[in-house]
Design a protein around this motif. Structure first.
Motif, PDB file in Angstrom:
ATOM      1  N   PRO A 129      17.164   2.431  11.305  1.00  0.00           N
ATOM      2  CA  PRO A 129      17.753   1.793  10.120  1.00  0.00           C
ATOM      3  C   PRO A 129      19.023   2.514   9.648  1.00  0.00           C
ATOM      4  O   PRO A 129      19.945   1.875   9.144  1.00  0.00           O
ATOM      5  CB  PRO A 129      16.644   1.901   9.064  1.00  0.00           C
ATOM      6  N   GLN A 131       4.030   7.790   3.596  1.00  0.00           N
ATOM      7  CA  GLN A 131       3.009   7.222   4.463  1.00  0.00           C
ATOM      8  C   GLN A 131       1.721   6.993   3.673  1.00  0.00           C
ATOM      9  O   GLN A 131       1.395   7.772   2.769  1.00  0.00           O
ATOM     10  CB  GLN A 131       2.783   8.192   5.633  1.00  0.00           C
ATOM     11  N   THR A 166      12.884  -4.608  14.042  1.00  0.00           N
ATOM     12  CA  THR A 166      12.001  -3.505  14.434  1.00  0.00           C
ATOM     13  C   THR A 166      10.650  -3.998  14.926  1.00  0.00           C
ATOM     14  O   THR A 166      10.188  -5.060  14.542  1.00  0.00           O
ATOM     15  CB  THR A 166      11.764  -2.581  13.216  1.00  0.00           C
ATOM     16  N   LEU A 226      19.209  -5.280  12.716  1.00  0.00           N
ATOM     17  CA  LEU A 226      18.139  -4.508  13.335  1.00  0.00           C
ATOM     18  C   LEU A 226      16.827  -5.282  13.199  1.00  0.00           C
ATOM     19  O   LEU A 226      16.471  -5.720  12.110  1.00  0.00           O
ATOM     20  CB  LEU A 226      18.012  -3.154  12.620  1.00  0.00           C
ATOM     21  N   ARG A 247      -7.343   4.400  10.911  1.00  0.00           N
ATOM     22  CA  ARG A 247      -6.577   5.071   9.873  1.00  0.00           C
ATOM     23  C   ARG A 247      -7.027   4.798   8.420  1.00  0.00           C
ATOM     24  O   ARG A 247      -7.111   5.731   7.622  1.00  0.00           O
ATOM     25  CB  ARG A 247      -5.104   4.710  10.052  1.00  0.00           C
ATOM     26  N   GLU A 290       0.803  -1.229   0.000  1.00  0.00           N
ATOM     27  CA  GLU A 290       0.000   0.000   0.000  1.00  0.00           C
ATOM     28  C   GLU A 290       0.842   1.288   0.000  1.00  0.00           C
ATOM     29  O   GLU A 290       0.643   2.172  -0.825  1.00  0.00           O
ATOM     30  CB  GLU A 290      -0.946  -0.011   1.204  1.00  0.00           C
ATOM     31  N   GLN A 301       6.539   1.523   5.164  1.00  0.00           N
ATOM     32  CA  GLN A 301       6.687   0.121   5.545  1.00  0.00           C
ATOM     33  C   GLN A 301       5.843  -0.727   4.627  1.00  0.00           C
ATOM     34  O   GLN A 301       4.947  -0.243   3.954  1.00  0.00           O
ATOM     35  CB  GLN A 301       6.299  -0.103   7.002  1.00  0.00           C
ATOM     36  N   ASP A 341       3.281  -4.107   3.873  1.00  0.00           N
ATOM     37  CA  ASP A 341       2.167  -4.731   4.580  1.00  0.00           C
ATOM     38  C   ASP A 341       2.412  -6.205   4.863  1.00  0.00           C
ATOM     39  O   ASP A 341       1.552  -6.873   5.413  1.00  0.00           O
ATOM     40  CB  ASP A 341       0.883  -4.592   3.748  1.00  0.00           C
ATOM     41  N   ASP A 342       3.555  -6.735   4.434  1.00  0.00           N
ATOM     42  CA  ASP A 342       3.811  -8.139   4.757  1.00  0.00           C
ATOM     43  C   ASP A 342       4.686  -8.240   6.016  1.00  0.00           C
ATOM     44  O   ASP A 342       4.204  -8.543   7.082  1.00  0.00           O
ATOM     45  CB  ASP A 342       4.364  -8.925   3.562  1.00  0.00           C
ATOM     46  N   TRP A 343       5.965  -7.908   5.903  1.00  0.00           N
ATOM     47  CA  TRP A 343       6.836  -8.043   7.082  1.00  0.00           C
ATOM     48  C   TRP A 343       6.863  -6.786   7.952  1.00  0.00           C
ATOM     49  O   TRP A 343       7.279  -6.834   9.096  1.00  0.00           O
ATOM     50  CB  TRP A 343       8.241  -8.462   6.655  1.00  0.00           C
ATOM     51  N   SER A 344       6.495  -5.661   7.384  1.00  0.00           N
ATOM     52  CA  SER A 344       6.317  -4.420   8.161  1.00  0.00           C
ATOM     53  C   SER A 344       7.521  -4.031   9.023  1.00  0.00           C
ATOM     54  O   SER A 344       7.356  -3.626  10.162  1.00  0.00           O
ATOM     55  CB  SER A 344       5.080  -4.518   9.072  1.00  0.00           C
ATOM     56  N   TYR A 345       8.702  -4.153   8.477  1.00  0.00           N
ATOM     57  CA  TYR A 345       9.896  -3.755   9.237  1.00  0.00           C
ATOM     58  C   TYR A 345      10.073  -2.237   9.277  1.00  0.00           C
ATOM     59  O   TYR A 345      10.680  -1.710  10.201  1.00  0.00           O
ATOM     60  CB  TYR A 345      11.152  -4.375   8.620  1.00  0.00           C
ATOM     61  N   ALA A 346       9.592  -1.540   8.258  1.00  0.00           N
ATOM     62  CA  ALA A 346       9.784  -0.081   8.160  1.00  0.00           C
ATOM     63  C   ALA A 346      11.264   0.302   8.207  1.00  0.00           C
ATOM     64  O   ALA A 346      11.684   1.142   8.991  1.00  0.00           O
ATOM     65  CB  ALA A 346       9.008   0.661   9.261  1.00  0.00           C
ATOM     66  N   GLN A 347      12.072  -0.376   7.390  1.00  0.00           N
ATOM     67  CA  GLN A 347      13.514  -0.132   7.418  1.00  0.00           C
ATOM     68  C   GLN A 347      14.114   0.212   6.047  1.00  0.00           C
ATOM     69  O   GLN A 347      15.067   0.993   5.975  1.00  0.00           O
ATOM     70  CB  GLN A 347      14.252  -1.387   7.910  1.00  0.00           C
ATOM     71  N   MET A 407       3.508  -9.470  12.023  1.00  0.00           N
ATOM     72  CA  MET A 407       3.599  -9.166  10.599  1.00  0.00           C
ATOM     73  C   MET A 407       2.251  -9.397   9.953  1.00  0.00           C
ATOM     74  O   MET A 407       1.303  -9.812  10.611  1.00  0.00           O
ATOM     75  CB  MET A 407       4.670 -10.018   9.956  1.00  0.00           C
ATOM     76  N   PHE A 408       2.167  -9.129   8.652  1.00  0.00           N
ATOM     77  CA  PHE A 408       0.902  -9.260   7.928  1.00  0.00           C
ATOM     78  C   PHE A 408      -0.244  -8.615   8.698  1.00  0.00           C
ATOM     79  O   PHE A 408      -1.230  -9.254   9.016  1.00  0.00           O
ATOM     80  CB  PHE A 408       0.619 -10.730   7.594  1.00  0.00           C
ATOM     81  N   ARG A 409      -0.060  -7.338   8.979  1.00  0.00           N
ATOM     82  CA  ARG A 409      -1.085  -6.567   9.690  1.00  0.00           C
ATOM     83  C   ARG A 409      -1.533  -7.263  10.965  1.00  0.00           C
ATOM     84  O   ARG A 409      -2.734  -7.390  11.235  1.00  0.00           O
ATOM     85  CB  ARG A 409      -2.283  -6.311   8.779  1.00  0.00           C
ATOM     86  N   ARG A 423       7.892 -10.665  16.846  1.00  0.00           N
ATOM     87  CA  ARG A 423       7.307  -9.493  16.198  1.00  0.00           C
ATOM     88  C   ARG A 423       6.080  -9.893  15.394  1.00  0.00           C
ATOM     89  O   ARG A 423       5.891 -11.048  15.068  1.00  0.00           O
ATOM     90  CB  ARG A 423       8.329  -8.742  15.344  1.00  0.00           C
ATOM     91  N   ILE A 425      11.914   5.185  13.980  1.00  0.00           N
ATOM     92  CA  ILE A 425      11.706   4.637  12.633  1.00  0.00           C
ATOM     93  C   ILE A 425      12.588   5.420  11.667  1.00  0.00           C
ATOM     94  O   ILE A 425      13.109   4.891  10.697  1.00  0.00           O
ATOM     95  CB  ILE A 425      10.212   4.742  12.233  1.00  0.00           C
TER      96      ILE A 425
END
Lengths: 260, 325
Positions: B107, A181, B119, B117, B241, A37, A119, A121-127, B137-139, B135, B103
């Motif tokens: 990184p 975002q 997160t 790292l 959101r 997304e 980030q 939508d799968d692993w969502s690490y935001a890195q 994942m997948f929402r 952690r 955030i």
């Protein structure tokens, strides 16, 4: 302006996932795939910037061959060309490794701005976007909700989302990396004309093995196990027909919780 | 010499930020379990009083780095300062809150010192001599256990609300001042004006009753069923959101980490799965009702009453019932 957008293809967001046999990921055989997304919003912003300032929008994707379908969608939305770094065996597993590969490909590219999603939508690490900026030696801004570019001055203003409804403008020299975002704007649909044109646009394919990247030098993080979260349901689940649950709920809100 | 755990303490407007205290609480637990020492690391300018407050926590030391250049967060200067400290001190683990600032920072730091790292962790397990981090994942539909295979320091960011500040242990640490030469660092990012969007618009923080709507409403044309329920209750309408991102409701009605924080008597969550970013904004509601088709939706973990079902059936029925009652 030369704009570069990193797109990731991910499994359909609304699917109920099944764990794979090894227990380290999800079964992908029966899934459909889409653009993550935030990345799609990043592409939308790139297209808007091109409309305002002229120039070119290129897509950069790392993934298996099937990612071509998502790239075609991006080209149909209006991107000019694309690069697909093929990793059919899934060798690149961490954001750090992804960023390393992307940085290597970008050595031969010219750009003023690189836009990525904040980030996935799968692993969502935001890195990935920030790692990429640092590996390229570029300034960055994250969680961006608005962009104002000034190509003549080689500067870009970005509106960063902060916590609790706060926002802040920052200014960066270009080239720079912005991580976008979700909700920054409304994503356009591909027009029929766009879909037709996309078929003729160039997708340059790069084999991972042809790149001079030593993945063994990248800090390694291993996924041991993927599983359904153990849910400690606190809620009292109301049972029965629609009429019955509604009846119970109103009763409980009045007499038990005393909120009505 | 034992291994060390470092925790980054973020602050703003003269206060230590809650997610940093949550990280400190987790760090205390990990240090105790592994027999490691624990150190709070705070960067800024003229922040002596904050460092002194940290002395009252169970920490082995409070590392205080003060420099004019550290007065406000900047990625270049913060990254340089942390790179120097981590490279010199070689802690086993470097913990920080998964807040927007980190955030932006973590990184960059990981790339700068070429370290691993992980997160947005929600916890950890001790497996032999190793820490394994958990952690989502997948929402938030799946969890993953991950393990570092890289050299120390390992860098970990912790999800807000994953631990509680109530778990903090008191003690007596010593402030150790540390000076760094940051004069050569070029600040490439210029900070311009900041503003608050919710100001002067809809203030949901005082609302007694809230009906909130999420992705489950599917499209803007369906919103009327939520508005009708809100009207029947005399409640305010709020949203998660995705609804705001789609411009079905204005941003001043968004609840969560990037929106408003509310604590009404009644919060009715319709078609909201309950991502952590939403939950942090409403978990203090006195009574939470969740209506969702997915019985595994995390919203049911915090709700008082749950209805597993289609909001398109339940919500109108509830409105009818309330109007008739």
């Amino acid at each position: 302006m030369k704009l570069l957008t990193c797109l990731k293809q991910i499994p359909d967001r609304d699917t109920r996932y099944e764990i794979n046999a090894a227990g380290t990921g999800i079964k992908t055989s029966d899934l459909t795939f889409e653009i993550s997304e935030c990345d799609e919003y990043a592409l939308e912003e790139s297209l808007k910037l091109r409309e305002e300032h002229g120039g070119e929008v290129a897509i950069l994707t790392l993934g298996p061959q099937r990612a071509e379908k998502s790239i075609r969608k991006g080209l149909a939305m209006g991107a000019d060309r694309a690069i697909l770094v093929r990793d059919d065996e899934g060798k690149v597993t961490t954001p750090h490794a992804v960023a390393k590969v992307l940085a290597e490909v970008l050595k031969d590219e010219e750009y003023d701005l690189i836009l990525t999603g904040t980030q996935s939508d799968d692993w969502s690490y935001a890195q990935t976007g920030v790692l990429l900026a640092e590996l390229l030696g570029l300034p960055h801004a994250t969680i961006v909700m608005e962009i104002r570019a000034d190509p003549a001055q080689k500067k870009v203003k970005a509106l960063r989302e902060m916590e609790s409804g706060w926002f802040q403008w920052v200014e960066l020299p270009m080239p720079a990396v912005l991580t976008i975002q979700a909700g920054i704007s409304q994503i356009r649909y591909a027009s029929l004309k766009g879909i037709m044109q996309a078929k003729k646009k160039e997708i340059r394919k790069v084999e991972l093995s042809d790149l001079d990247v030593d993945l063994s030098s990248v800090p390694s993080v291993e996924v041991l196990k993927v599983y359904l979260p153990v849910v400690e349901k606190k809620a009292e689940i109301l049972q029965g027909s629609t009429e019955e649950v509604v009846e119970q709920l109103v009763e409980k809100l009045k007499k038990e919780a005393k909120v009505l | 010499m034992s291994e060390k755990i470092y925790v980054l303490i973020d602050h703003g407007e003269g206060e230590i930020r809650i997610p940093s205290l949550e990280s400190l609480a987790l760090g205390q637990r990990m240090a105790e379990e592994a027999g490691f020492s624990l150190h709070a690391l705070i960067l800024g300018n003229e922040i002596g009083p904050l460092a002194e407050r940290l002395e009252k926590q169970k920490v082995d030391s409070v590392l205080l780095v003060e420099d004019q250049k550290l007065a406000n967060y900047d990625p270049d200067v913060y990254c340089r300062a942390l790179s120097e400290i981590l490279t010199e001190d070689q802690p086993y683990l470097f913990l920080m809150g998964h807040i927007y600032q980190n955030i932006d920072l973590a990184p960059k730091l990981a790339a700068a010192i070429n370290r691993g790292l992980v997160t947005d962790c929600i916890g950890y397990r001790k497996e032999g001599d190793d820490f394994v981090f958990v952690r989502q994942m997948f929402r938030n539909k799946l969890n993953a256990d991950v393990r570092f295979r890289s050299e120390h320091p390992w860098i970990v960011t912790l999800q807000t609300g994953a631990t509680s500040v109530d778990d903090l242990m008191e003690g007596s640490g010593q402030v150790v001042e540390r000076s760094l030469d940051l004069s050569a660092v070029e600040l490439r990012r210029k900070q311009l004006e900041a503003f608050e969007t919710t100001q002067g618009k809809v203030d949901l923080s005082q609302a007694e009753l809230i009906v909130a709507v999420g992705r489950g409403i599917k499209k803007a044309e369906n919103l009327h069923i939520i508005e009708e329920l809100a009207e029947a209750l005399g409640a305010e309408v709020a949203a998660s959101r995705p609804v705001v991102d789609s411009e079905w409701l204005t941003r001043d009605r968004q609840i969560g980490s990037s929106g408003q924080t509310v604590s009404p008597r009644l919060y009715m969550a319709c078609g909201i799965s309950g991502a952590i970013q939403h939950i942090v904004g409403m978990k203090n509601a006195h009574c939470i009702v969740a209506i969702n088709t997915d019985p595994n939706a995390p919203i049911f973990n915090i709700a008082t009453y749950g209805i597993v079902g289609d909001l398109f059936e339940i919500v109108p029925a509830l409105t009818k019932k309330l109007k008739g009652a």
